[in-house]
Motif scaffolding. Sequence first.
Motif, PDB file in Angstrom:
ATOM      1  N   ILE A  11      -2.846 -22.727  -6.022  1.00  0.00           N
ATOM      2  CA  ILE A  11      -3.322 -22.144  -7.277  1.00  0.00           C
ATOM      3  C   ILE A  11      -4.844 -22.067  -7.272  1.00  0.00           C
ATOM      4  CG2 ILE A  11      -3.483 -22.529  -9.771  1.00  0.00           C
ATOM      5  CD1 ILE A  11      -0.620 -23.766  -9.555  1.00  0.00           C
ATOM      6  N   GLN A  12      -5.498 -23.112  -6.784  1.00  0.00           N
ATOM      7  CA  GLN A  12      -6.958 -23.104  -6.717  1.00  0.00           C
ATOM      8  C   GLN A  12      -7.462 -22.027  -5.750  1.00  0.00           C
ATOM      9  OE1 GLN A  12      -8.968 -24.795  -8.791  1.00  0.00           O
ATOM     10  NE2 GLN A  12      -7.054 -25.453  -9.735  1.00  0.00           N
ATOM     11  N   ALA A  13      -6.779 -21.881  -4.612  1.00  0.00           N
ATOM     12  CA  ALA A  13      -7.168 -20.844  -3.645  1.00  0.00           C
ATOM     13  C   ALA A  13      -6.938 -19.453  -4.237  1.00  0.00           C
ATOM     14  CB  ALA A  13      -6.373 -21.016  -2.351  1.00  0.00           C
ATOM     15  N   ALA A  14      -5.863 -19.282  -4.982  1.00  0.00           N
ATOM     16  CA  ALA A  14      -5.584 -17.999  -5.614  1.00  0.00           C
ATOM     17  C   ALA A  14      -6.608 -17.691  -6.692  1.00  0.00           C
ATOM     18  CB  ALA A  14      -4.167 -18.002  -6.202  1.00  0.00           C
ATOM     19  N   ARG A  15      -7.034 -18.709  -7.405  1.00  0.00           N
ATOM     20  CA  ARG A  15      -8.057 -18.510  -8.429  1.00  0.00           C
ATOM     21  C   ARG A  15      -9.366 -18.024  -7.798  1.00  0.00           C
ATOM     22  NH1 ARG A  15      -7.600 -23.160 -11.764  1.00  0.00           N
ATOM     23  NH2 ARG A  15      -5.881 -21.995 -12.689  1.00  0.00           N
ATOM     24  N   ALA A  16      -9.668 -18.530  -6.623  1.00  0.00           N
ATOM     25  CA  ALA A  16     -10.863 -18.073  -5.907  1.00  0.00           C
ATOM     26  C   ALA A  16     -10.727 -16.600  -5.523  1.00  0.00           C
ATOM     27  CB  ALA A  16     -11.090 -18.926  -4.664  1.00  0.00           C
ATOM     28  N   ASN A  17      -9.496 -16.150  -5.217  1.00  0.00           N
ATOM     29  CA  ASN A  17      -9.275 -14.732  -4.918  1.00  0.00           C
ATOM     30  C   ASN A  17      -9.573 -13.861  -6.132  1.00  0.00           C
ATOM     31  OD1 ASN A  17      -8.582 -14.956  -2.252  1.00  0.00           O
ATOM     32  ND2 ASN A  17      -6.388 -14.715  -2.575  1.00  0.00           N
ATOM     33  N   ARG A  18      -9.280 -14.339  -7.313  1.00  0.00           N
ATOM     34  CA  ARG A  18      -9.528 -13.551  -8.525  1.00  0.00           C
ATOM     35  C   ARG A  18     -11.016 -13.336  -8.721  1.00  0.00           C
ATOM     36  NH1 ARG A  18      -7.479 -14.410 -14.687  1.00  0.00           N
ATOM     37  NH2 ARG A  18      -5.452 -14.526 -13.698  1.00  0.00           N
ATOM     38  N   ARG A  19     -11.801 -14.330  -8.389  1.00  0.00           N
ATOM     39  CA  ARG A  19     -13.255 -14.242  -8.561  1.00  0.00           C
ATOM     40  C   ARG A  19     -13.896 -13.233  -7.625  1.00  0.00           C
ATOM     41  NH1 ARG A  19     -13.328 -20.367  -8.448  1.00  0.00           N
ATOM     42  NH2 ARG A  19     -12.591 -20.882 -10.518  1.00  0.00           N
ATOM     43  N   ARG A  20     -13.209 -12.916  -6.525  1.00  0.00           N
ATOM     44  CA  ARG A  20     -13.798 -11.981  -5.551  1.00  0.00           C
ATOM     45  C   ARG A  20     -13.827 -10.613  -6.104  1.00  0.00           C
ATOM     46  NH1 ARG A  20     -11.060 -13.879   0.028  1.00  0.00           N
ATOM     47  NH2 ARG A  20     -11.486 -16.028  -0.290  1.00  0.00           N
ATOM     48  N   ARG A  77      -0.811 -16.999   4.076  1.00  0.00           N
ATOM     49  CA  ARG A  77      -0.423 -15.623   4.402  1.00  0.00           C
ATOM     50  C   ARG A  77      -0.200 -14.806   3.128  1.00  0.00           C
ATOM     51  NH1 ARG A  77       1.077 -13.765   9.132  1.00  0.00           N
ATOM     52  NH2 ARG A  77       2.670 -12.462   8.185  1.00  0.00           N
ATOM     53  N   TRP A  78       0.491 -15.371   2.158  1.00  0.00           N
ATOM     54  CA  TRP A  78       0.804 -14.646   0.938  1.00  0.00           C
ATOM     55  C   TRP A  78      -0.456 -14.292   0.164  1.00  0.00           C
ATOM     56  CZ3 TRP A  78       0.470 -15.497  -4.384  1.00  0.00           C
ATOM     57  CH2 TRP A  78       1.227 -14.625  -5.160  1.00  0.00           C
ATOM     58  N   LEU A  79      -1.391 -15.244   0.058  1.00  0.00           N
ATOM     59  CA  LEU A  79      -2.627 -14.993  -0.675  1.00  0.00           C
ATOM     60  C   LEU A  79      -3.488 -13.926  -0.013  1.00  0.00           C
ATOM     61  CD1 LEU A  79      -3.589 -18.612  -1.718  1.00  0.00           C
ATOM     62  CD2 LEU A  79      -2.843 -16.762  -3.231  1.00  0.00           C
ATOM     63  N   SER A  80      -3.362 -13.780   1.297  1.00  0.00           N
ATOM     64  CA  SER A  80      -4.141 -12.758   1.987  1.00  0.00           C
ATOM     65  C   SER A  80      -3.478 -11.385   1.901  1.00  0.00           C
ATOM     66  CB  SER A  80      -4.377 -13.149   3.447  1.00  0.00           C
ATOM     67  OG  SER A  80      -3.155 -13.124   4.152  1.00  0.00           O
ATOM     68  N   GLY A  81      -2.339 -11.301   1.201  1.00  0.00           N
ATOM     69  CA  GLY A  81      -1.686 -10.020   0.984  1.00  0.00           C
ATOM     70  C   GLY A  81      -0.543  -9.729   1.934  1.00  0.00           C
ATOM     71  N   VAL A  92      -5.151  -4.322   2.644  1.00  0.00           N
ATOM     72  CA  VAL A  92      -4.201  -5.268   2.061  1.00  0.00           C
ATOM     73  C   VAL A  92      -4.876  -5.987   0.896  1.00  0.00           C
ATOM     74  CG1 VAL A  92      -2.789  -7.312   2.515  1.00  0.00           C
ATOM     75  CG2 VAL A  92      -3.097  -5.590   4.292  1.00  0.00           C
ATOM     76  N   PRO A  93      -4.339  -5.859  -0.312  1.00  0.00           N
ATOM     77  CA  PRO A  93      -4.971  -6.534  -1.452  1.00  0.00           C
ATOM     78  C   PRO A  93      -4.728  -8.038  -1.407  1.00  0.00           C
ATOM     79  CG  PRO A  93      -2.924  -5.524  -2.132  1.00  0.00           C
ATOM     80  CD  PRO A  93      -3.146  -5.133  -0.683  1.00  0.00           C
ATOM     81  N   HIS A  94      -5.738  -8.782  -1.800  1.00  0.00           N
ATOM     82  CA  HIS A  94      -5.573 -10.237  -1.898  1.00  0.00           C
ATOM     83  C   HIS A  94      -4.894 -10.552  -3.225  1.00  0.00           C
ATOM     84  CE1 HIS A  94      -7.859 -11.396   1.633  1.00  0.00           C
ATOM     85  NE2 HIS A  94      -8.666 -10.388   1.347  1.00  0.00           N
ATOM     86  N   ARG A  95      -4.001 -11.506  -3.194  1.00  0.00           N
ATOM     87  CA  ARG A  95      -3.307 -11.904  -4.404  1.00  0.00           C
ATOM     88  C   ARG A  95      -4.091 -13.008  -5.096  1.00  0.00           C
ATOM     89  NH1 ARG A  95       1.362 -11.283  -0.593  1.00  0.00           N
ATOM     90  NH2 ARG A  95       2.356  -9.366  -1.233  1.00  0.00           N
ATOM     91  N   ASP A  96      -3.911 -13.115  -6.393  1.00  0.00           N
ATOM     92  CA  ASP A  96      -4.654 -14.138  -7.122  1.00  0.00           C
ATOM     93  C   ASP A  96      -3.716 -15.014  -7.954  1.00  0.00           C
ATOM     94  OD1 ASP A  96      -4.101 -12.766  -9.496  1.00  0.00           O
ATOM     95  OD2 ASP A  96      -5.951 -11.621  -9.377  1.00  0.00           O
ATOM     96  N   ASP A  97      -4.303 -15.830  -8.805  1.00  0.00           N
ATOM     97  CA  ASP A  97      -3.535 -16.856  -9.513  1.00  0.00           C
ATOM     98  C   ASP A  97      -2.692 -16.329 -10.672  1.00  0.00           C
ATOM     99  OD1 ASP A  97      -5.948 -16.307 -10.871  1.00  0.00           O
ATOM    100  OD2 ASP A  97      -5.836 -18.208 -11.929  1.00  0.00           O
ATOM    101  N   ARG A  98      -2.665 -15.040 -10.907  1.00  0.00           N
ATOM    102  CA  ARG A  98      -1.821 -14.503 -11.975  1.00  0.00           C
ATOM    103  C   ARG A  98      -0.334 -14.586 -11.631  1.00  0.00           C
ATOM    104  NH1 ARG A  98      -5.542  -9.300 -12.904  1.00  0.00           N
ATOM    105  NH2 ARG A  98      -5.887  -9.739 -10.725  1.00  0.00           N
ATOM    106  N   ALA A  99      -0.001 -14.935 -10.399  1.00  0.00           N
ATOM    107  CA  ALA A  99       1.406 -15.086  -9.999  1.00  0.00           C
ATOM    108  C   ALA A  99       2.022 -16.361 -10.563  1.00  0.00           C
ATOM    109  CB  ALA A  99       1.518 -15.089  -8.477  1.00  0.00           C
ATOM    110  N   TRP A 100       1.199 -17.311 -11.000  1.00  0.00           N
ATOM    111  CA  TRP A 100       1.690 -18.574 -11.549  1.00  0.00           C
ATOM    112  C   TRP A 100       1.582 -18.531 -13.069  1.00  0.00           C
ATOM    113  CZ3 TRP A 100      -0.867 -18.436  -6.920  1.00  0.00           C
ATOM    114  CH2 TRP A 100      -0.283 -19.114  -5.849  1.00  0.00           C
ATOM    115  N   PRO A 101       2.505 -19.170 -13.767  1.00  0.00           N
ATOM    116  CA  PRO A 101       2.369 -19.242 -15.231  1.00  0.00           C
ATOM    117  C   PRO A 101       1.223 -20.174 -15.617  1.00  0.00           C
ATOM    118  CG  PRO A 101       4.300 -20.468 -14.499  1.00  0.00           C
ATOM    119  CD  PRO A 101       3.731 -19.790 -13.286  1.00  0.00           C
TER     120      PRO A 101
END
Length: 131
Positions: A122-131, A68-72, A7-16
Amino acid sequence: MTEAEQVPHRDDRAWPRGAGPISLVVGLAAIAFGVAVTASSARALTSALCLLAGLLIGSSLIVVGMQRWLSGKGIPAGLGITSAVVAVAAWIFFKVTGMAGGGGALFAGLLGGLFLANVWAIQAARANRRR
């Protein structure tokens, strides 16, 4: 492969762009409005409790769903139904009690909780992008 790897983790690109600062400003403004309504209310304790309840409900709905959403995974249908029920109940409470009776504070708390929890998401999603 384990389920976590599939399951891919989602990142902060979902927000403008700029969604974080805008959410922060709107969330703080909603809370300030709720505090002003509470301070001017004849039933300040009731309004304060409504503001606090709104903050807790609004933020918990976003945090549970976004984790849940951020974890895919998908957002559970029950959470969406709960959100709709809370919004309708808040609207009814607002119509019955009016702005000074706690309804305005409840709405301000809901909005403040939703927007401030969105800043966290948004901050949690940004951390997903760094992974």
